[in-house]
Design a protein around this motif. Structure first.
Motif, PDB file in Angstrom:
ATOM      1  N   GLY A 243       6.953  -0.268  -3.275  1.00  0.00           N
ATOM      2  CA  GLY A 243       5.978  -0.904  -2.394  1.00  0.00           C
ATOM      3  C   GLY A 243       4.560  -0.439  -2.668  1.00  0.00           C
ATOM      4  N   ILE A 244       4.417   0.842  -2.951  1.00  0.00           N
ATOM      5  CA  ILE A 244       3.088   1.386  -3.274  1.00  0.00           C
ATOM      6  C   ILE A 244       2.583   0.807  -4.593  1.00  0.00           C
ATOM      7  CG2 ILE A 244       1.834   3.486  -3.897  1.00  0.00           C
ATOM      8  CD1 ILE A 244       3.750   5.008  -1.994  1.00  0.00           C
ATOM      9  N   LEU A 245       3.456   0.770  -5.591  1.00  0.00           N
ATOM     10  CA  LEU A 245       3.053   0.275  -6.909  1.00  0.00           C
ATOM     11  C   LEU A 245       2.691  -1.203  -6.874  1.00  0.00           C
ATOM     12  CD1 LEU A 245       5.719   2.140  -9.036  1.00  0.00           C
ATOM     13  CD2 LEU A 245       3.243   2.488  -9.193  1.00  0.00           C
ATOM     14  N   ALA A 246       3.356  -1.967  -6.016  1.00  0.00           N
ATOM     15  CA  ALA A 246       3.062  -3.397  -5.921  1.00  0.00           C
ATOM     16  C   ALA A 246       1.592  -3.632  -5.557  1.00  0.00           C
ATOM     17  CB  ALA A 246       3.976  -4.055  -4.888  1.00  0.00           C
ATOM     18  N   LYS A 247       1.015  -2.733  -4.770  1.00  0.00           N
ATOM     19  CA  LYS A 247      -0.398  -2.863  -4.393  1.00  0.00           C
ATOM     20  C   LYS A 247      -1.319  -2.688  -5.599  1.00  0.00           C
ATOM     21  CE  LYS A 247       0.319  -0.932   0.251  1.00  0.00           C
ATOM     22  NZ  LYS A 247      -0.038   0.186   1.169  1.00  0.00           N
ATOM     23  N   ALA A 248      -0.871  -1.916  -6.587  1.00  0.00           N
ATOM     24  CA  ALA A 248      -1.732  -1.617  -7.737  1.00  0.00           C
ATOM     25  C   ALA A 248      -1.940  -2.826  -8.639  1.00  0.00           C
ATOM     26  CB  ALA A 248      -1.137  -0.465  -8.544  1.00  0.00           C
ATOM     27  N   TYR A 249      -1.094  -3.835  -8.514  1.00  0.00           N
ATOM     28  CA  TYR A 249      -1.220  -5.023  -9.364  1.00  0.00           C
ATOM     29  C   TYR A 249      -2.331  -5.963  -8.899  1.00  0.00           C
ATOM     30  CZ  TYR A 249       3.198  -3.952 -11.744  1.00  0.00           C
ATOM     31  OH  TYR A 249       4.183  -3.360 -12.500  1.00  0.00           O
ATOM     32  N   LYS A 250      -2.761  -5.820  -7.662  1.00  0.00           N
ATOM     33  CA  LYS A 250      -3.763  -6.730  -7.119  1.00  0.00           C
ATOM     34  C   LYS A 250      -4.934  -5.929  -6.564  1.00  0.00           C
ATOM     35  CE  LYS A 250      -4.356 -10.591  -3.899  1.00  0.00           C
ATOM     36  NZ  LYS A 250      -3.720 -11.450  -2.888  1.00  0.00           N
ATOM     37  N   TYR A 251      -6.147  -6.295  -6.983  1.00  0.00           N
ATOM     38  CA  TYR A 251      -7.331  -5.583  -6.521  1.00  0.00           C
ATOM     39  C   TYR A 251      -7.866  -6.242  -5.246  1.00  0.00           C
ATOM     40  CZ  TYR A 251      -7.521  -3.710 -11.309  1.00  0.00           C
ATOM     41  OH  TYR A 251      -7.234  -3.116 -12.505  1.00  0.00           O
ATOM     42  N   PRO A 252      -7.996  -5.502  -4.162  1.00  0.00           N
ATOM     43  CA  PRO A 252      -8.590  -6.076  -2.952  1.00  0.00           C
ATOM     44  C   PRO A 252     -10.067  -6.391  -3.170  1.00  0.00           C
ATOM     45  CG  PRO A 252      -8.223  -3.721  -2.687  1.00  0.00           C
ATOM     46  CD  PRO A 252      -7.582  -4.105  -3.978  1.00  0.00           C
ATOM     47  N   GLU A 253     -10.582  -7.316  -2.376  1.00  0.00           N
ATOM     48  CA  GLU A 253     -11.951  -7.810  -2.571  1.00  0.00           C
ATOM     49  C   GLU A 253     -12.994  -6.714  -2.422  1.00  0.00           C
ATOM     50  OE1 GLU A 253     -14.876 -11.169  -0.594  1.00  0.00           O
ATOM     51  OE2 GLU A 253     -12.705 -11.404  -0.409  1.00  0.00           O
ATOM     52  N   ASN A 254     -12.698  -5.701  -1.590  1.00  0.00           N
ATOM     53  CA  ASN A 254     -13.718  -4.684  -1.316  1.00  0.00           C
ATOM     54  C   ASN A 254     -14.040  -3.808  -2.528  1.00  0.00           C
ATOM     55  OD1 ASN A 254     -11.024  -3.287  -0.714  1.00  0.00           O
ATOM     56  ND2 ASN A 254     -12.444  -1.574  -0.597  1.00  0.00           N
ATOM     57  N   LEU A 255     -13.211  -3.878  -3.591  1.00  0.00           N
ATOM     58  CA  LEU A 255     -13.503  -3.079  -4.788  1.00  0.00           C
ATOM     59  C   LEU A 255     -14.741  -3.579  -5.517  1.00  0.00           C
ATOM     60  CD1 LEU A 255      -9.988  -2.412  -6.397  1.00  0.00           C
ATOM     61  CD2 LEU A 255     -11.133  -1.220  -4.523  1.00  0.00           C
ATOM     62  N   GLY A 256     -15.119  -4.830  -5.265  1.00  0.00           N
ATOM     63  CA  GLY A 256     -16.354  -5.345  -5.858  1.00  0.00           C
ATOM     64  C   GLY A 256     -16.185  -5.954  -7.231  1.00  0.00           C
TER      65      GLY A 256
ATOM     66  N   PHE B  23       6.427   3.002 -14.137  1.00  0.00           N
ATOM     67  CA  PHE B  23       6.912   3.610 -12.896  1.00  0.00           C
ATOM     68  C   PHE B  23       7.620   2.591 -11.999  1.00  0.00           C
ATOM     69  CE2 PHE B  23       3.690   6.896 -13.995  1.00  0.00           C
ATOM     70  CZ  PHE B  23       4.567   7.968 -14.059  1.00  0.00           C
ATOM     71  N   MET B  24       7.212   1.316 -12.081  1.00  0.00           N
ATOM     72  CA  MET B  24       7.932   0.283 -11.344  1.00  0.00           C
ATOM     73  C   MET B  24       9.350   0.150 -11.906  1.00  0.00           C
ATOM     74  SD  MET B  24       7.680  -1.764  -8.772  1.00  0.00           S
ATOM     75  CE  MET B  24       6.170  -2.614  -8.360  1.00  0.00           C
ATOM     76  N   GLY B  25       9.485   0.292 -13.223  1.00  0.00           N
ATOM     77  CA  GLY B  25      10.813   0.287 -13.836  1.00  0.00           C
ATOM     78  C   GLY B  25      11.666   1.443 -13.336  1.00  0.00           C
ATOM     79  N   ILE B  26      11.054   2.619 -13.212  1.00  0.00           N
ATOM     80  CA  ILE B  26      11.771   3.791 -12.690  1.00  0.00           C
ATOM     81  C   ILE B  26      12.222   3.540 -11.250  1.00  0.00           C
ATOM     82  CG2 ILE B  26      11.546   6.224 -12.066  1.00  0.00           C
ATOM     83  CD1 ILE B  26      11.692   5.841 -15.056  1.00  0.00           C
TER      84      ILE B  26
ATOM     85  N   VAL C 198      -0.752   5.059  -8.076  1.00  0.00           N
ATOM     86  CA  VAL C 198       0.283   5.548  -8.998  1.00  0.00           C
ATOM     87  C   VAL C 198       0.662   6.987  -8.652  1.00  0.00           C
ATOM     88  CG1 VAL C 198       0.784   6.148 -11.401  1.00  0.00           C
ATOM     89  CG2 VAL C 198      -0.300   3.960 -10.867  1.00  0.00           C
ATOM     90  N   ALA C 199      -0.329   7.799  -8.329  1.00  0.00           N
ATOM     91  CA  ALA C 199      -0.047   9.194  -7.966  1.00  0.00           C
ATOM     92  C   ALA C 199       0.790   9.271  -6.686  1.00  0.00           C
ATOM     93  CB  ALA C 199      -1.355   9.960  -7.793  1.00  0.00           C
ATOM     94  N   MET C 200       0.471   8.417  -5.717  1.00  0.00           N
ATOM     95  CA  MET C 200       1.269   8.365  -4.484  1.00  0.00           C
ATOM     96  C   MET C 200       2.693   7.911  -4.779  1.00  0.00           C
ATOM     97  SD  MET C 200      -1.764   6.672  -2.155  1.00  0.00           S
ATOM     98  CE  MET C 200      -0.700   6.003  -0.892  1.00  0.00           C
ATOM     99  N   ALA C 201       2.833   6.931  -5.666  1.00  0.00           N
ATOM    100  CA  ALA C 201       4.162   6.431  -6.026  1.00  0.00           C
ATOM    101  C   ALA C 201       4.985   7.501  -6.742  1.00  0.00           C
ATOM    102  CB  ALA C 201       4.025   5.191  -6.906  1.00  0.00           C
ATOM    103  N   LYS C 202       4.321   8.273  -7.594  1.00  0.00           N
ATOM    104  CA  LYS C 202       5.038   9.353  -8.304  1.00  0.00           C
ATOM    105  C   LYS C 202       5.585  10.383  -7.320  1.00  0.00           C
ATOM    106  CE  LYS C 202       2.921  10.933 -12.054  1.00  0.00           C
ATOM    107  NZ  LYS C 202       1.788  11.330 -12.915  1.00  0.00           N
ATOM    108  N   LYS C 203       4.815  10.669  -6.274  1.00  0.00           N
ATOM    109  CA  LYS C 203       5.299  11.599  -5.256  1.00  0.00           C
ATOM    110  C   LYS C 203       6.537  11.030  -4.563  1.00  0.00           C
ATOM    111  CE  LYS C 203       0.688  13.504  -4.252  1.00  0.00           C
ATOM    112  NZ  LYS C 203      -0.415  13.588  -3.259  1.00  0.00           N
ATOM    113  N   ALA C 204       6.513   9.732  -4.287  1.00  0.00           N
ATOM    114  CA  ALA C 204       7.670   9.090  -3.646  1.00  0.00           C
ATOM    115  C   ALA C 204       8.879   9.096  -4.581  1.00  0.00           C
ATOM    116  CB  ALA C 204       7.309   7.663  -3.244  1.00  0.00           C
ATOM    117  N   LEU C 205       8.650   8.853  -5.868  1.00  0.00           N
ATOM    118  CA  LEU C 205       9.747   8.890  -6.839  1.00  0.00           C
ATOM    119  C   LEU C 205      10.357  10.283  -6.928  1.00  0.00           C
ATOM    120  CD1 LEU C 205       8.241   6.739  -9.747  1.00  0.00           C
ATOM    121  CD2 LEU C 205      10.117   6.083  -8.224  1.00  0.00           C
ATOM    122  N   ASP C 206       9.501  11.296  -6.933  1.00  0.00           N
ATOM    123  CA  ASP C 206      10.000  12.679  -6.994  1.00  0.00           C
ATOM    124  C   ASP C 206      10.869  13.011  -5.780  1.00  0.00           C
ATOM    125  OD1 ASP C 206       8.712  13.122  -9.379  1.00  0.00           O
ATOM    126  OD2 ASP C 206       6.966  14.098  -8.481  1.00  0.00           O
TER     127      ASP C 206
END
Length: 270
Positions: A182-195, A210-213, A165-173
């Protein structure tokens, strides 16, 4: 009785005092425990664990933060390879008001030890996120296979989402709306390595807002409205999140911001 006999037979041996101190501490006799720990440390000043135990006793039983930090620092100096002590030192520094910047510098100086524990590694990532070094935090999260631990539920995904989200906010700014999406889309799905996986009904108001923005910036008004509608839902009263799957109270802010985007100012202001 066995430990007292050992002390009587060898009063200059440090180990029996240390073990007796552990036993006293377990039985809630903290004063007796501290006397034993202090005597053990006098007899063997190079044993780090007794210093660590003294630190915990100073902080948890006597409320002496300065003494606690001093003893934990000594324990760490005696064995810099002990990741548990480094983790406990960092938490102690956090509790005593040491700045995130200083804590980050300390951990960066001992990265090989930091990598020994998931919880300590995650604390380093958290400090990177706080420092605005979100790309580094995200990279470190994706490079490691985390393992669940008691008390750590939800913490790894939280930093994963925070960094994105922080990376996406920088891109929005910067007006880079497609990149932010594209960055925010990754936040909806947790990769397996997170445990750990995403819980059913997870609150994602922040991501949705932020996806709406991002969609609005790309001229995709219908998609933007749909995301704002999703972001506007949830509890309307702030309450403490007692469990890691409870709605975080700060999500209400994003509900309000989404309602503003939808033109529902009265609801937003409330």
């Amino acid at each position: 009785m066995v430990l007292k006999s050992a002390i009587a037979a060898n009063p200059t041996g440090s180990a029996a005092y240390y073990y007796l101190g552990n036993l006293y501490y377990d039985k809630k006799r903290s004063d007796d425990a501290m006397d034993c720990f202090k005597r053990s440390a006098e007899l063997n000043p190079k044993f780090p664990t007794v210093r660590r135990n003294l630190s915990l006793a100073y902080y948890n039983k006597l409320g002496k933060a300065g003494d606690a930090v001093r003893e934990m620092e000594k324990a760490h100096e005696l064995d810099r390879s002990d990741a548990r002590v480094l983790m406990e030192l960092d938490k102690l520094l956090e509790k005593t008001g040491v700045s995130p910047k200083e804590r980050l510098e300390r951990l960066e100086a001992e990265l090989e030890t930091v990598k020994e524990r998931d919880d300590l590694y995650l604390e380093y990532i958290t400090l990177l996120n706080l420092a605005g070094r979100n790309e580094e935090a995200y990279k470190l999260i994706t490079e490691r296979k985390f393992h669940p631990w008691e008390g750590g539920e939800g913490k790894v995904p939280a930093q994963y989402v925070y960094s994105l989200v922080a990376m996406a906010k920088k891109a929005l700014d910067a007006g880079k709306y497609a990149k932010a999406g594209g960055i925010l889309a990754k936040a909806y799905k947790y990769p397996e390595n997170l445990g750990e996986g995403k819980l059913f009904g997870a609150q994602e108001n922040q991501i949705d807002y932020f996806m709406g923005i991002a969609c609005a910036g790309m001229g995709q008004d219908d998609k933007a409205k749909a995301y704002f509608e999703k972001a506007s839902t949830g509890l309307s009263e702030p309450a403490s999140a007692m469990y890691y799957n409870d709605q975080p109270p700060e999500t209400i802010f994003y509900q309000g911001m989404a309602l503003l985007e939808l033109g529902r100012d009265k609801e937003a202001n409330s």
